[in-house]
Design a protein around this motif. Structure first.
Motif, PDB file in Angstrom:
ATOM      1  N   PRO A   1      23.614  39.364  44.716  1.00  0.00           N
ATOM      2  CA  PRO A   1      23.135  40.706  45.086  1.00  0.00           C
ATOM      3  C   PRO A   1      22.874  40.818  46.584  1.00  0.00           C
ATOM      4  O   PRO A   1      22.597  39.832  47.263  1.00  0.00           O
ATOM      5  N   GLY A   2      22.986  42.022  47.073  1.00  0.00           N
ATOM      6  CA  GLY A   2      22.620  42.303  48.455  1.00  0.00           C
ATOM      7  C   GLY A   2      23.759  42.222  49.438  1.00  0.00           C
ATOM      8  O   GLY A   2      24.864  41.800  49.119  1.00  0.00           O
TER       9      GLY A   2
ATOM     10  N   ARG B   1      40.600  35.813  42.670  1.00  0.00           N
ATOM     11  CA  ARG B   1      39.400  35.036  42.938  1.00  0.00           C
ATOM     12  C   ARG B   1      38.181  35.943  42.857  1.00  0.00           C
ATOM     13  O   ARG B   1      37.117  35.530  42.403  1.00  0.00           O
ATOM     14  N   LEU B   2      38.333  37.192  43.339  1.00  0.00           N
ATOM     15  CA  LEU B   2      37.226  38.142  43.317  1.00  0.00           C
ATOM     16  C   LEU B   2      37.798  39.553  43.262  1.00  0.00           C
ATOM     17  O   LEU B   2      38.669  39.894  44.049  1.00  0.00           O
ATOM     18  N   ARG B   3      37.325  40.350  42.307  1.00  0.00           N
ATOM     19  CA  ARG B   3      37.784  41.729  42.149  1.00  0.00           C
ATOM     20  C   ARG B   3      36.835  42.679  42.869  1.00  0.00           C
ATOM     21  O   ARG B   3      35.639  42.434  42.951  1.00  0.00           O
ATOM     22  N   ASP B   4      37.374  43.798  43.349  1.00  0.00           N
ATOM     23  CA  ASP B   4      36.551  44.819  43.983  1.00  0.00           C
ATOM     24  C   ASP B   4      35.930  45.732  42.925  1.00  0.00           C
ATOM     25  O   ASP B   4      36.096  45.517  41.731  1.00  0.00           O
ATOM     26  N   LYS B   5      35.188  46.718  43.389  1.00  0.00           N
ATOM     27  CA  LYS B   5      34.543  47.740  42.552  1.00  0.00           C
ATOM     28  C   LYS B   5      33.557  47.140  41.540  1.00  0.00           C
ATOM     29  O   LYS B   5      33.434  47.602  40.417  1.00  0.00           O
ATOM     30  N   GLN B   6      32.838  46.094  41.979  1.00  0.00           N
ATOM     31  CA  GLN B   6      31.822  45.505  41.108  1.00  0.00           C
ATOM     32  C   GLN B   6      30.406  45.905  41.534  1.00  0.00           C
ATOM     33  O   GLN B   6      29.451  45.629  40.827  1.00  0.00           O
ATOM     34  N   ALA B   7      30.282  46.526  42.709  1.00  0.00           N
ATOM     35  CA  ALA B   7      28.961  46.934  43.200  1.00  0.00           C
ATOM     36  C   ALA B   7      29.129  48.139  44.117  1.00  0.00           C
ATOM     37  O   ALA B   7      30.249  48.466  44.529  1.00  0.00           O
ATOM     38  N   ASP B   8      28.034  48.790  44.467  1.00  0.00           N
ATOM     39  CA  ASP B   8      28.082  49.987  45.297  1.00  0.00           C
ATOM     40  C   ASP B   8      28.727  49.747  46.655  1.00  0.00           C
ATOM     41  O   ASP B   8      29.352  50.628  47.217  1.00  0.00           O
ATOM     42  N   TYR B   9      28.587  48.549  47.234  1.00  0.00           N
ATOM     43  CA  TYR B   9      29.067  48.301  48.586  1.00  0.00           C
ATOM     44  C   TYR B   9      30.509  47.816  48.655  1.00  0.00           C
ATOM     45  O   TYR B   9      30.991  47.510  49.720  1.00  0.00           O
ATOM     46  N   ASP B  10      31.231  47.743  47.548  1.00  0.00           N
ATOM     47  CA  ASP B  10      32.641  47.340  47.621  1.00  0.00           C
ATOM     48  C   ASP B  10      33.562  48.305  46.871  1.00  0.00           C
ATOM     49  O   ASP B  10      34.635  47.949  46.424  1.00  0.00           O
TER      50      ASP B  10
END
Length: 187
Positions: free
Chosen positions: A13-14, A155-164
């Motif tokens: 987070p953060g 490795r890492l998907r986008d759209k998982q949190a408000d900042y991405d």
């Protein structure tokens, strides 16, 4: 086995660094982080703000430091700025990468290297449709540093949190220190 670890990335987070001054108030992106020889971490990143070095400038490299890799303090000044007299560097300098050598090796224990990169995925009609679905992180492996093969999956998907929500356009990985054994990805 490092290969199995790459499939376990999760977001913490953060936010690690926000634009907070005239040099980076408009844009903060493309982080690159290294362990500082004296301890802690140094983050290099692309920035733009109202204090840019000349009116047409579209990006330059700044830095910040951290003791724990979570809370960063910006350092004064520009690390690397575009040079208007050089056509290939006239408007922007983006997405830094720092490669330590000697004792701070970047090769994996089995002698191979891994490259993390970002990819844009488009709708059924491809790039011509202009409908970008995702911008996420992929990886590729090399045994010679010149020829790379993509690894399956993300490795890492986008759209998982408000900042991405707009996608991930750069990612940097830090190898674990001897004491914690955790790999960290900054994006």
């Amino acid at each position: 086995d490092f290969m199995s670890v790459t499939h376990l990335w999760r977001k913490e987070p953060g936010v690690r660094l926000l634009g907070s001054r005239a040099l980076d108030g408009s844009k903060v992106q493309a982080p690159c982080i290294v362990r500082a020889p004296s301890g802690g971490f140094r983050l290099f990143y692309t920035a733009v703000g109202p204090a840019k070095p000349f009116p047409a400038c579209q990006g330059y490299i700044l830095s910040a430091i951290s003791d724990d890799g979570l809370t960063f303090r910006t350092e004064p000044g520009i690390r690397l700025a575009p040079q208007p007299a050089l056509p290939h560097m006239s408007l922007r300098v983006l997405a830094p990468t720092i490669t330590p050598c000697a004792a701070n090796r970047w090769r994996l224990p089995d002698g191979r290297g891994r490259l993390y990169c970002c990819c844009a995925e488009f709708g059924a009609d491809g790039i011509a449709s202009g409908q970008r679905i995702s911008t996420s992180v992929l990886s590729a492996i090399t045994s010679d540093g010149l020829n790379f093969e993509f690894e399956p999956g993300h490795r890492l998907r986008d759209k998982q949190a408000d900042y991405d929500t707009a996608g991930i356009t750069a990612a940097e990985v830090i190898a674990p220190s001897d004491d914690d054994g955790r790999w960290t990805m900054f994006f």
